[in-house]
Design an enzyme around this catalytic site. Structure first.
Site, PDB file in Angstrom:
ATOM      1  N   GLY A 192     -14.719  -8.058   8.899  1.00  0.00           N
ATOM      2  CA  GLY A 192     -16.137  -8.831   8.587  1.00  0.00           C
ATOM      3  C   GLY A 192     -16.723  -8.344   7.174  1.00  0.00           C
ATOM      4  NE  ARG A 197       7.590  -6.487  -0.955  1.00  0.00           N
ATOM      5  CZ  ARG A 197       8.486  -7.442  -0.227  1.00  0.00           C
ATOM      6  NH1 ARG A 197       9.940  -7.286  -0.444  1.00  0.00           N
ATOM      7  NH2 ARG A 197       8.101  -8.663   0.311  1.00  0.00           N
ATOM      8  CG  LEU A 198       1.889  -2.442   2.908  1.00  0.00           C
ATOM      9  CD1 LEU A 198       2.908  -1.411   3.717  1.00  0.00           C
ATOM     10  CD2 LEU A 198       0.616  -2.223   3.033  1.00  0.00           C
ATOM     11  CG  ASP A 219       2.374 -13.749  -1.617  1.00  0.00           C
ATOM     12  OD1 ASP A 219       3.360 -13.110  -1.859  1.00  0.00           O
ATOM     13  OD2 ASP A 219       1.347 -13.340  -1.468  1.00  0.00           O
ATOM     14  CB  CYS A 267       2.026  -3.955  -4.182  1.00  0.00           C
ATOM     15  SG  CYS A 267       2.930  -5.310  -3.303  1.00  0.00           S
ATOM     16  CB  ILE A 323       2.429  -8.268   3.805  1.00  0.00           C
ATOM     17  CG1 ILE A 323       1.795  -6.890   3.256  1.00  0.00           C
ATOM     18  CG2 ILE A 323       1.720  -9.089   4.634  1.00  0.00           C
ATOM     19  CD1 ILE A 323       1.551  -6.090   4.763  1.00  0.00           C
ATOM     20  CG  ASN A 368      -2.331  -4.854  -5.268  1.00  0.00           C
ATOM     21  OD1 ASN A 368      -2.103  -4.990  -4.069  1.00  0.00           O
ATOM     22  ND2 ASN A 368      -3.500  -4.208  -5.474  1.00  0.00           N
ATOM     23  N   GLY A 369      -1.658  -8.182  -3.904  1.00  0.00           N
ATOM     24  CA  GLY A 369      -2.611  -8.740  -2.971  1.00  0.00           C
ATOM     25  C   GLY A 369      -1.862  -9.893  -2.233  1.00  0.00           C
ATOM     26  CD  GLU A 370      -0.222 -10.392   1.328  1.00  0.00           C
ATOM     27  OE1 GLU A 370       0.400 -11.359   1.113  1.00  0.00           O
ATOM     28  OE2 GLU A 370      -0.016  -9.182   1.565  1.00  0.00           O
TER      29      GLU A 370
END
Length: 626
Positions: free
Chosen positions: A363, A50-51, A101, A2, A53, A76-78
Site C-alpha cells: 500500500g 535476473r529474478l 515484457d 532484476c 517473474i 529492471n522492473g515490470e
C-alpha cells in the site's frame, strides 16, 4: 525484477574498466539470483541479474538483443501494459521471440525512441545501447520505484541499480558534503544526491542520452501538482478512485510466479487486499505483529480483513529481540547511509514473505498522494490557525522546558506541541523542510567538523522553492518527489531486494496518481482528518473496525537498545573519542553532548540522530574505510 549495471567507455582508458563488469554484476546477486549474464563490445558493457517473474524461460534472459543485433537492453522492473503495447507493435510489423515484457520494451524503443516512456505503465530502470550510433539510453520510471545511480568522468559513464556495483568499477570514494549534511537532517539522501561525490541518482521521470562522451539529461514526466479546476464533488471522486485503483491492482496481478500482498491492518494495504481478492482466490497475505509492543500491534485488524476476504493469511509475530537480531541483515545490505529505522521490520517481513511468494503487493504511496501523515494536518492548521493553534503558541514557553520524548503519551504530546509551535513561526518554504527533517540544520552544523561542512544549500533550495502558494497539493507533490522516492520506496526496494522479493505498488499507477492530483485538497485532508477520499471510497468493502481506530506508526525501540543492548556497540562506533579523532568528520564535544542527552530524562528525538550516526559508522567501516 532484476539488478542492472553497465559502462560506456569514451576512450582507451575507459575501456580498461570493462574488465570490472563481471564483478559489478555479481554485486547485485540478491536482486537477481536466478540468472547472471553480461554482454560487451569495444565500447559498452552491460550486466544483468535476473529474478524471473514474467516468461521465466531462457527466452526472457538479459542482456537481450533485437533480431538485427543492433540493440541491446538491460531492464529492471515490470511493464504492466506490455501486452497492449505488444499488440500495437505487432501491427506495426515487429515480431517477437519471447513472452517477456523486456522484449516489448526493446521494440517500443526501436519504434518510438524516448517517446515510448510516457506510454509505459510500470516501474523500471533500463539501459538500451544502439551499436550503430554508439549511443546509450538510460531511463528511470516516473516515481523512482526502481533505483538507478550513475557516475561520469572524462573516460567513462558507469551506471547501476546499487552503489556497490559502481564501487566495483572503482569510483572514487570521496564524501559528498551536501549529501552528508542532508542525510543527518532527513535520515536519508534524496535524488540526485548520493553519499559519494561524483555519483548521482537519476531523478524519477528522467532519462540520459549518452553519445561520444557527452551526456544529456531530460525530464519526460512531471507530477501534475494541482489543477485550475479540481474535482470537488465527493461522490464523483469516489467512483473514479474506485475504478482507477481496482484497475491498477488488477494490472499488477500479472506474474508467472507465486504472488501475495502485505497486509498491515491499516487502510491502505487493506484496500489493496480487498481489491486483489476480487481477482485472486485465496490470496496469500502477510503481516507482522509485535509481541512486546501491543500498542503498535495491528494484526487483529489485518486478520479481520483476511477473514472477510478468505485470504491465506500469515502472521509473523516479533519480539524486540527479533528486531534487534535483524539489525545486521538490514544495515549491512545498505550501500549508502539510510537511517529510517522502520527498514528493520520491512526487512524481516520481506524475508518471511519470500519463503511463500516471489511477488507482493503493498500500500505504499497512499500517504503521500492522499495526505496520510500527521504533518499534513499540522500544515493545514499552521496555514489557517484557529483558537487552539493560537493557544499552543501562547504556551510555547511551557512546551520548550517540559521533557519531550516518544517514551510516554504525555511527553510525546509535549514533543508534538513544541514542534508545531516552532514550525508555525517559519515561512512556508522553511516550514516544509522543518517538517521533513528529524534533526535541525544548526545541530547538524555543530555535529560536523569544519573541513566537512558545506556552505551550499542548492538541494534544499531546489526543494523548498517549489512551495509557492503553500497549498496542500504542493506539499504532497514534494512528498512524492522527495520523501516517497528517497525514503519510503528506497526502504522497500532495498529490504525486499535483499531478500529477492519483488514489491508492486498499485497506488503509484500513473492513472491513480493523475486522479489524486486532480482532486481538491479538501477531499484529502482537513485540520482534523486525513485521507478523506480514500477512506470514504472504500468504506463499504472494509471491516468497520478499521475506521474506529487511530493511525499507529510503529516505533522501533531504539532508545531502549541504545541504553542497554547496543550500548557497548555505540561506545565503540559512535562515542569513541579515539575513533572520532582519527576519522576527523564529527565534533567530539557535540558527540559527547548527544550521548548525554540520550541518557537524560529529556531525550527528545535524539534517538533518530544516534541511529543515523550508528548506521553511518557501520556503512563507513564496510564501504569507505577499505
Amino acid at each position: 525484477m532484476c539488478g542492472i549495471t553497465g559502462i560506456y567507455a569514451f576512450n582507451p582508458v575507459g575501456r580498461m574498466h570493462l574488465v570490472h563488469l563481471e564483478e559489478a554484476t555479481k554485486k547485485l546477486e540478491k536482486r537477481g539470483p536466478d540468472v547472471h549474464n553480461t554482454w560487451f563490445d569495444e565500447v559498452v558493457g552491460l550486466g544483468h541479474r535476473r529474478l524471473s517473474i514474467i516468461d521465466t524461460s531462457s527466452a526472457g534472459n538479459q542482456p537481450m538483443t533485437d533480431a538485427s543485433n543492433r540493440y541491446q537492453i538491460v531492464f529492471n522492473g515490470e511493464i504492466y501494459n506490455f501486452l497492449s503495447l505488444k499488440k500495437e507493435l505487432t501491427s506495426l510489423g515487429h515480431t517477437f521471440r519471447s513472452e517477456s515484457d523486456t522484449e516489448v520494451l526493446l521494440y517500443a524503443y526501436i519504434q518510438w525512441g524516448a517517446k515510448m516512456l510516457p506510454r509505459l505503465n510500470g516501474f523500471f530502470a533500463l539501459a538500451i545501447y544502439d551499436r550503430d550510433s554508439r549511443s546509450l539510453f538510460v531511463a528511470r520510471d516516473r516515481y523512482g520505484i526502481k533505483p538507478l545511480l550513475y557516475y561520469k568522468d572524462e573516460d567513462k559513464l558507469l551506471f547501476g541499480s546499487e552503489l556497490k556495483a559502481l564501487l566495483a568499477f572503482g569510483v572514487p570514494k570521496k564524501l559528498n558534503l551536501e549529501a552528508l549534511r542532508t542525510y543527518f537532517e532527513l535520515t536519508y539522501i534524496p535524488a540526485p544526491l548520493s553519499i559519494l561525490e561524483g555519483v548521482q541518482k537519476l531523478e524519477a521521470g528522467h532519462y540520459l542520452q549518452v553519445s561520444d562522451g557527452a551526456i544529456q539529461k531530460q525530464s519526460y514526466y512531471k507530477l501534475p501538482a494541482g489543477t485550475s479546476s479540481p474535482i470537488t464533488h465527493l461522490d464523483k471522486a469516489k467512483l473514479q478512485l474506485q475504478d482507477a485503483l481496482e484497475a491498477a491492482v488488477n494490472r499488477r496481478l500479472v506474474a508467472d510466479v507465486p504472488l501475495g500482498a502485505f497486509l498491515s491492518g491499516g487502510i491502505d494495504s487493506s484496500i489493496i487486499v480487498a481489491l486483489a481478492s476480487k481477482h485472486v482466490q485465496q490470496l496469500e497475505t502477510f503481516s507482522i505483529g509485535f509481541k512486546d509492543n501491543s500498542y503498535f500491534d495491528e494484526t487483529h485488524f489485518a486478520e479481520l480483513v483476511a477473514k472477510k476476504y478468505g485470504t491465506n493469511h500469515h502472521v509473523f509475530s516479533l519480539t524486540n529481540d527479533d528486531l534487534l537480531q535483524g539489525v545486521d541483515a538490514a544495515v549491512d545490505y545498505l550501500d549508502e547511509p539510510f537511517a529510517d529505522s522502520s527498514a528493520l521490520p520491512v526487512s524481516i517481513l520481506s524475508q518471511q514473505t519470500r519463503q511463500h511468494v516471489t511477488v507482493a503487493l503493498s500500500g505504499d504511496g497512499a500517504d503521500e498522494l492522499f495526505s496520510g501523515y500527521n504533518k499534513h494536518a499540522a500544515w493545514i492548521r499552521m496555514q489557517s490557525p484557529g483558537l487552539q493553534e493560537h493557544l499552543a503558541s501562547t504556551l510555547a514557553p511551557f512546551w520548550k522546558v517540559l521533557p519531550k520524548s516518544r517514551n510516554s503519551p504525555l511527553s510525546d504530546t509535549v514533543r508534538k506541541l513544541d514542534r508545531f509551535v516552532r514550525g508555525k513561526n517559519l515561512s512556508p518554504q522553511e516550514r516544509y523542510w522543518f517538517l521533513a527533517s528529524f534533526t535541525p540544520q544548526k545541530q547538524v552544523d555543530r555535529l560536523i567538523r569544519q573541513k566537512y561542512k558545506t556552505n551550499t544549500d542548492a538541494f534544499k533550495s531546489s526543494i523548498i522553492d517549489q512551495i509557492q502558494s503553500g497549498s496542500l497539493a504542493e506539499v504532497l507533490a514534494l512528498d512524492v518527489q522527495m520523501v516517497l522516492e528517497g525514503d519510503m520506496l528506497r526502504k522497500v526496494d532495498s529490504m525486499s531486494m535483499a531478500n529477492s522479493l519483488e514489491v508492486r505498488v498499485p497506488f503509484l499507477d500513473p492513472e491513480v496518481v493523475a486522479l489524486a492530483f486532480s482532486m481538491d485538497d479538501s477531499l484529502k485532508a482537513t485540520s482534523s482528518a486525513r485521507k478523506i477520499i480514500l477512506r470514504e471510497a472504500f468504506r463499504e468493502i472494509l471491516p468497520k473496525e478499521l475506521y474506529q481506530r487511530g493511525k499507529h506508526g510503529f516505533e522501533v525501540p531504539l532508545l531502549q537498545w541504545f541504553r542497554k543492548e547496543l550500548a557497548k556497540e555505540l561506545d565503540r562506533l559512535v562515542f569513541n573519542d579515539e575513533r572520532l579523532e582519527a576519522q576527523g568528520i564529527f565534533d567530539i564535544k557535540e558527540i559527547a553532548r548527544i550521548r548525554q542527552q540520550m541518557y537524560s530524562v529529556d531525550p527528545g528525538d535524539v534517538h533518530s540522530l544516534v541511529w543515523a550516526l550508528y548506521v553511518f559508522q557501520r556503512w563507513y567501516d564496510r564501504y569507505f574505510d577499505h
